[in-house]
Design an enzyme around this catalytic site. Structure first.
Site, PDB file in Angstrom:
ATOM      1  NE  ARG A 223      39.472  31.921  32.872  1.00 29.59           N
ATOM      2  CZ  ARG A 223      39.982  32.819  33.714  1.00 29.59           C
ATOM      3  NH1 ARG A 223      40.853  32.438  34.619  1.00 29.59           N
ATOM      4  NH2 ARG A 223      39.631  34.071  33.659  1.00 29.59           N
ATOM      5  CE1 TYR A 316      42.773  40.830  41.284  1.00 34.41           C
ATOM      6  CE2 TYR A 316      42.269  40.474  38.963  1.00 34.41           C
ATOM      7  CZ  TYR A 316      42.635  39.980  40.197  1.00 34.41           C
ATOM      8  OH  TYR A 316      42.855  38.640  40.350  1.00 34.41           O
ATOM      9  CE  LYS A 317      42.440  41.965  33.666  1.00 36.04           C
ATOM     10  NZ  LYS A 317      42.948  40.586  33.691  1.00 36.04           N
TER      11      LYS A 317
END
Ligand code: FES
Lengths: 346, 321
Positions: A223, A316-317
């Site tokens: 992924r 979050y990133k």
């Protein structure tokens, strides 16, 4: 022919760059104009020639420089590489996998010769020519996992499978996006994923774990994941937050193109044959905005993705501080026309 | 994505009778290459082309994981079973080309264990053949207790005694010998893991006693050799693929779904891995759940079924497949 390895740095003067061919092979992670968190797992099979999927373990022009950077990180902090005692066998599994795949994909750079347990490994880019006994740790300068992952791009988490769960019991982690092996070692799948927002409610992790524990030999999966990094730093570990965290406040409209990097992780998942463990290589690709926007489709699409990202995900990133500056800069490259489907550049 | 297993083209290189009930089969790769490495406790699914039918049976690999020139399995003849073992015994000869899956391990050693205590019953000895070889090569600490009906049916008992001497204890039913389980379980050093493979009754007994004596469940590992049970034929409607199929007396539901051209996931075909789990959309009748995957509560709810081993008796059954 072979790869021309670049001389470059991922720290201090940051001379890291992608050649034009490497810009085009960059694994751009957005196949449409919006992004949503999903378990986007697919079989890890060989992809088109000239892409990062041409071989199942990718070696590229940054190889030598990345290995030098890893050596620097380890010299400062040996805890980036750890293996609990029961994971040595899995380390040999990984050594075999990486030597086989690198020799198969890049015969001009790597050669593996086996005579029973006597193996000879030649790594030309790093000037290594070693003969050792497979399975006998005393015949290598490091443990098998450390030995081979000092010679392989990307981070590696080796997971033990027991009680229907996966346990992070070994790893080489020097190019991570803000997480720490030393913190996660010994944790199970749910424990080390605990900080991800929005995902638990959706039962995503339960399904992902079920999928991963059923990964079979001969059938790896993969992924893509992504985030953004200021300056081409490979090592954005929590331990070094004081070095890279403040970078996020340095983005200005003038330097966006040079400082802001899209960071894409190609994660693959492999069942290891002898130990029945799972290895989880996380290969990091970096590209600065100036390089990325040489492909007009990517420029337009990235603008829309970043602009429309839900706040909690942006948070979050770690994008919150510089997102407005970035969106403003990208918006000038978005003429509003449609983007073609798929990941590749036009 | 499909979760079926990757296949290997093999040729039967040897067929060796072991005793009155058990025959050993050796496979080599048709292209002469080495077979994939495996770990002790792994099985392969063997495909048997039996006339119109394809049977798929899982068998433990019993050779050394250190030598992958060939795979070996041992098959116990079951005269009243569904015919897979009889096919192996009666039809499979050296030179026959067959297909087996890549190895899958659902009965893995816990490599943290300070000691591995192994309990085998009958043909349940096969995964321990590979596990003991693996451990012996690494200097691992193990002890094997093996019960069989008679000395002559003690498959590989002689081999094991010769290889490992006093680390192997044999028990013969016909002599009234029985494992002193409570004493054995109570006298193990801390850090011991327990492995059991054999008939369902034996597994149940060992698990119960271990739990009663305070063994944490994560230190108790077991593998069932549960073949699908035959039963009365029944009809099933598959909602997604829009097919109505009949499950024959000797067929499993999974096999019937495969025969109808649907490609459902599986790994163990024995009701333990969870891979074939299927949602029940509606049912009027009674489930015969033979699996070890779903919880009792899930069995009672009637909302899920494991098609590799479970059956149904009643008027109608609709599954999401
Ligand atoms: S295939 Fe494993 S439970 Fe059905």
């Amino acid at each position: 022919m072979g790869i021309t390895f670049r001389k470059e740095t991922f720290r201090d003067d940051f001379t890291f760059k992608n050649s034009p061919e490497h810009i085009r092979r960059f694994p751009f992670p957005f196949h449409e104009d919006a992004y949503m968190y999903a378990v986007n797992i697919e079989p890890h099979v060989v992809g088109p020639k000239g892409s990062v999927l041409e071989n199942l373990i990718d070696v590229d022009e940054h190889y030598v420089a990345e290995m030098q950077d890893r050596a620097l990180v380890l010299a400062e902090d040996p805890l980036r590489c750890q293996s609990l005692p029961h994971m040595t066998l899995a380390g040999w599994d990984l050594l075999e996998l990486l030597m086989e795949q690198q020799a198969l994909g890049y015969p001009e750079h790597f050669t593996l010769t086996r005579d029973g347990d006597r193996w000879r490994w030649i790594n030309r880019p790093l000037g290594i020519d070693d003969t050792f006994t497979f399975g006998d740790t005393s015949t290598l300068p490091y443990g098998p996992m450390e030995y081979i992952t000092r010679q392989s791009q990307g981070d590696f988490c080796i997971l033990d499978q027991r009680d229907g769960n996966l346990w992070m019991d070994a790893g080489m982690v020097t190019t991570q996006a803000d997480w720490s092996l030393d913190f996660d070692i010994g944790m199970n799948f749910f424990e080390w994923h605990a900080p991800v927002p929005l995902a638990h409610e959706k039962g995503i992790f339960t399904r992902a774990l079920k999928f991963l524990t059923n990964i079979q030999q001969g059938k790896p999966a993969r992924r893509l994941n992504w985030t953004m990094t200021i300056n081409p730093r490979l090592d954005t570990s929590p331990e070094n937050y004081h070095k890279w965290g403040p970078d996020r406040a340095t983005v200005t409209p003038e330097n966006v193109g040079d400082k802001v990097h899209l960071r894409v992780e190609l994660q693959s998942f492999w069942r290891l044959p002898r130990s029945n463990g799972i290895v989880f290589p996380i290969r990091c690709y970096l590209i600065k905005m100036d390089e990325l926007v040489t492909q007009p489709k990517w420029a337009r699409r990235l603008h829309r993705v970043i602009r429309d990202l839900p706040d909690e995900l942006a948070n979050y990133k770690g994008l919150t501080r510089f997102r407005p500056t970035l969106v403003e800069w990208l918006s000038k490259l978005d003429d509003g026309s449609a983007t073609s489907p798929g990941f590749g550049p036009d | 994505m499909s979760t079926g297993t990757t296949k290997l083209d093999v040729v039967v290189s040897d067929v060796v009778p072991v005793n009155d009930l058990v025959t050993r089969f050796h496979f080599r790769r048709r292209d002469g290459q080495l077979l994939p490495t495996f770990s002790g406790g792994a099985h392969v699914v063997v495909e048997m082309r039996d006339g119109e039918r394809t049977r798929l049976n899982p068998y433990s690999l019993m050779g050394s994981p250190l030598d992958t020139r060939e795979y070996t399995i041992s098959v116990r003849r079951d005269d009243v079973g569904r015919g897979g073992s009889l096919f192996m015994h009666n039809q499979v000869r050296p030179g026959l080309e067959m297909v087996v899956s890549y190895p899958v391990n659902l009965f893995s050693l816990d490599l943290r264990a300070k000691k591995h205590l192994m309990l085998a019953g009958g043909i349940g000895i096969t995964p321990f053949m590979a596990q003991t070889t693996q451990l012996a090569a690494e200097g691992g600490n193990f002890e094997l207790h093996y019960t069989c009906r008679t000395a002559s049916l003690g498959t590989y008992a002689d081999v094991l005694r010769e290889r490992y001497d006093r680390r192997v204890r044999l028990y013969h039913d016909d002599l009234g010998e029985r494992i002193e389980l409570d004493r054995l379980l109570s006298s193990q050093p801390l850090g011991t893991h327990l492995y059991v493979c054999g008939p369902a009754g034996m597994i149940g007994w060992v698990r119960d006693r271990a739990a009663a004596l305070g063994w944490p469940s994560e230190t108790v590992h077991f593998e069932h050799f549960a073949a699908p049970q035959p039963g009365a034929p029944f009809d099933v409607t598959l909602a997604i693929s829009g097919k109505t199929i009949r499950v024959g007396e000797q067929q499993s539901l999974l096999e019937a779904i495969e025969a109808a051209g649907v490609d459902p996931p599986y790994l163990c075909r024995g009701g333990v891995c969870g891979q074939c789990e299927t949602n029940v959309i509606s049912a009027d009748g009674k489930f015969i759940h033979n699996d070890h995957w779903l919880t009792e509560e899930e069995h009672r709810s009637g909302k899920k079924i494991m098609p590799c081993v479970s059956r149904f008796e009643g008027r109608s059954l609709v599954l999401e497949r």
